[in-house]
Design an enzyme around this catalytic site. Structure first.
Site, PDB file in Angstrom:
ATOM      1  N   ASP A   1       0.822  -1.219   0.000  1.00  0.00           N
ATOM      2  CA  ASP A   1       0.000   0.000   0.000  1.00  0.00           C
ATOM      3  C   ASP A   1       0.852   1.264   0.000  1.00  0.00           C
ATOM      4  OD1 ASP A   1      -2.397  -1.646   0.317  1.00  0.00           O
ATOM      5  OD2 ASP A   1      -1.769  -1.878   2.401  1.00  0.00           O
TER       6      ASP A   1
ATOM      7  N   GLY B   1       1.650   3.053  -2.643  1.00  0.00           N
ATOM      8  CA  GLY B   1       1.335   3.958  -3.744  1.00  0.00           C
ATOM      9  C   GLY B   1       2.034   3.580  -5.037  1.00  0.00           C
TER      10      GLY B   1
ATOM     11  N   GLY C   1       0.916   1.930  -7.625  1.00  0.00           N
ATOM     12  CA  GLY C   1       0.103   2.037  -8.828  1.00  0.00           C
ATOM     13  C   GLY C   1       0.257   3.371  -9.523  1.00  0.00           C
ATOM     14  N   LYS C   2       0.191   4.440  -8.756  1.00  0.00           N
ATOM     15  CA  LYS C   2       0.341   5.784  -9.327  1.00  0.00           C
ATOM     16  C   LYS C   2       1.719   5.962  -9.953  1.00  0.00           C
ATOM     17  CE  LYS C   2       1.882  10.271  -8.612  1.00  0.00           C
ATOM     18  NZ  LYS C   2       1.458  11.368  -7.789  1.00  0.00           N
TER      19      LYS C   2
ATOM     20  N   HIS D   1      -4.125  -1.848  -6.932  1.00  0.00           N
ATOM     21  CA  HIS D   1      -3.377  -0.641  -7.271  1.00  0.00           C
ATOM     22  C   HIS D   1      -4.379   0.418  -7.707  1.00  0.00           C
ATOM     23  CE1 HIS D   1       0.738  -2.787  -8.058  1.00  0.00           C
ATOM     24  NE2 HIS D   1       0.312  -2.856  -6.814  1.00  0.00           N
TER      25      HIS D   1
ATOM     26  N   ARG E   1       3.708 -29.189  -6.470  1.00  0.00           N
ATOM     27  CA  ARG E   1       3.702 -29.720  -7.843  1.00  0.00           C
ATOM     28  C   ARG E   1       2.392 -30.404  -8.220  1.00  0.00           C
ATOM     29  NH1 ARG E   1       9.384 -32.827  -7.600  1.00  0.00           N
ATOM     30  NH2 ARG E   1       8.463 -33.372  -5.585  1.00  0.00           N
TER      31      ARG E   1
ATOM     32  N   THR F   1       2.850 -12.415   2.970  1.00  0.00           N
ATOM     33  CA  THR F   1       2.092 -12.938   1.849  1.00  0.00           C
ATOM     34  C   THR F   1       2.733 -14.253   1.402  1.00  0.00           C
ATOM     35  OG1 THR F   1       1.057 -12.319  -0.260  1.00  0.00           O
ATOM     36  CG2 THR F   1       3.391 -11.736   0.041  1.00  0.00           C
TER      37      THR F   1
ATOM     38  N   VAL G   1      -8.742  -3.448  -1.913  1.00  0.00           N
ATOM     39  CA  VAL G   1      -9.404  -4.716  -2.254  1.00  0.00           C
ATOM     40  C   VAL G   1     -10.396  -5.128  -1.176  1.00  0.00           C
ATOM     41  CG1 VAL G   1      -9.040  -7.195  -2.589  1.00  0.00           C
ATOM     42  CG2 VAL G   1      -7.548  -5.558  -3.734  1.00  0.00           C
TER      43      VAL G   1
ATOM     44  N   ARG H   1     -10.538  -2.989   4.409  1.00  0.00           N
ATOM     45  CA  ARG H   1     -10.153  -3.026   5.819  1.00  0.00           C
ATOM     46  C   ARG H   1      -9.350  -1.788   6.201  1.00  0.00           C
ATOM     47  NH1 ARG H   1      -7.355  -8.822   6.693  1.00  0.00           N
ATOM     48  NH2 ARG H   1      -6.340  -8.197   4.764  1.00  0.00           N
TER      49      ARG H   1
ATOM     50  N   GLY I   1       0.523  13.939  -4.376  1.00  0.00           N
ATOM     51  CA  GLY I   1      -0.916  13.831  -4.567  1.00  0.00           C
ATOM     52  C   GLY I   1      -1.227  12.628  -5.423  1.00  0.00           C
TER      53      GLY I   1
END
Length: 446
Positions: A21, A23, A25-26, A49, A151, A247, A316, A319, A431
């Protein structure tokens, strides 16, 4: 014969340096103006994203952020786990907005599939853990990676061999349904329904499936610039994060090569995305934490302000994110693991108006001082942060596009981050809009 290589393009890897999180994507969207292809190399649709272009907000979970640029080819590499259902839902949303997606989206034939039993296992497992749950998104990511390592995973290419697919699916369901019913006390997943749904995606996927590794090699040799887009963040990496609160994939720069099928020599510039403060979703240690919506002991007013001003809710899951001060000692760990070339500091404007801004520069652990995040969740959980305090700034940084126009106090804060990290700041995001960016060092022109 000359050993001199053909002229290659410049390739950039974008990596989150925190707990996701940050940023990314930007930043990826901004960098895509200088790339001919964007590659996703790990994760699934468990991370969103968010892109804001003009007055339009778009959340991409699986498809690379480069899809918003009409001439850019987008690749999903072999390191991704793919839910066909989620993919076509996202494609539908983008096509409804007028974007041509399927002619520009290429999927590795070796990509692992997420199927309904993975989602069922994910939910059942978190329910059984109770208070000890990891805090997964419940989208089947972890169980799909487990099948890959064991596998027994079904991959995209298997969809084009129905007999083999149906046999392997039956074997997989025998195993997973046994676990669901006998260990988790959950309902089994229906074989016929799962097979029918999977086969319905085969013909729709086929035009997009290819040998991504070879395509990327050819693109690089022809001089194209490639942009590798990471998901989640370094401190959530399955090997290098705060295990087990991580993850299920490697989200560090090194996996950009393995997860897409290129060699490590193809990764020229590693850009680490770092929020001007820290956030974390779900369980796990967080030394500089101020606020946790679900923890009465973590209700610091500044932490609450960071969450509100920064709109810190999962793109997503929705939360609330936990918030805290920027942890430069954790950043040093990420720099070490990723061999970062430079940093991009995001959401600087969220700090506007604070009287004092703190920077974690180290920890005290069992009476000893540390200047870097230790390994292992148990050690991290016992770390007491060591802070340096900086005066805040009265003016706004929002939307500023030139370094010299930043408040002097903001400049000093950023320069101290550089000093502690030992890496230059290449970009500053002020921004959510694409052009609300200060460029100090261009990753594609370094």
């Amino acid at each position: 014969m000359s050993s001199k290589r053909q002229t290659k393009g410049c390739n950039v890897v974008v990596i989150g340096t925190q707990w996701g999180d940050e940023g990314k994507g930007k930043v990826v969207d901004w960098l895509t103006d200088h790339a001919q292809a964007v590659v996703r190399f790990q994760g699934g649709h468990n991370a969103g994203h968010t892109l804001i272009i003009g007055d339009k907000k778009t959340i991409l979970r699986l498809i690379p952020s480069g899809i918003m640029h009409k001439t850019v080819i987008c690749y999903i590499g072999n390191g991704v786990v793919l839910s066909p259902e989620a993919l076509f839902k996202e494609i539908g949303e983008l096509e409804a907005a007028g974007l041509d997606v399927q002619s520009r989206l290429k999927i590795s034939e070796a990509t692992t599939l997420i199927l309904p039993y993975h989602v069922a296992i994910d939910h059942a497992r978190e329910k059984k853990r109770g208070e000890a749950k990891i805090g997964t998104t419940g989208r089947g990511i972890g169980p799909a990676y487990e099948d890959k390592v064991a596998r027994r995973a079904l991959r995209v290419q298997d969809l084009f061999y129905p007999e083999k697919f149906s046999e392997q699916l039956r074997e997989n369901l025998e195993y997973h349904n046994f676990m669901l019913t006998n260990y988790y006390g959950a309902e089994p997943v229906n074989y016929e329904k799962t097979l029918s749904e999977a086969m319905s995606y085969a013909e729709r996927l086929k035009p997009m499936v290819m040998d991504v590794s070879s395509a990327l090699y050819a693109a690089e040799q022809s001089g194209q610039n490639l942009l590798f887009e990471g998901a989640q963040g370094t401190l959530l990496d399955i090997d290098h994060g705060t295990y087990p609160y991580v993850t299920s994939s490697n989200c560090v720069a090194g996996n950009a090569a393995a997860g897409s099928g290129v060699g490590p020599d193809s990764l020229q510039y590693i850009l680490g995305i770092t929020k001007a403060y820290c956030t974390r979703v779900g369980a796990g240690p967080f030394p500089s934490e101020l606020y946790d919506h679900d923890n009465p002991a973590k209700q610091d007013l500044i932490g609450i302000r960071l969450a509100e001003v920064g709109k810190e809710f999962g793109s997503v899951t929705g939360r609330p994110r936990r918030t805290g001060w920027l942890d430069a000692a954790a950043l040093k760990r990420s720099i070490q693991i990723n061999s970062l070339s430079g940093l991009c500091i995001t959401k600087l404007d969220v700090l506007d108006g604070l009287e004092t801004i703190r920077l974690c520069v180290g920890y005290t652990l069992d009476g000893k001082k540390l200047d870097m995040l230790p390994r292992g969740a148990e050690s991290v959980a016992r770390c007491e942060p060591i802070y340096e305090d900086f005066p805040g700034w009265k003016g706004t940084t929002f939307g500023i596009r030139e370094w010299d126009k930043l408040p002097v106090e903001a400049q000093k804060f950023l320069r101290r981050i550089e000093e502690v990290a030992g890496k230059p700041i290449a970009m500053v995001s002020t921004g959510p809009e694409r052009d609300e960016t200060i460029l100090l060092q261009h990753p594609f022109q370094d």
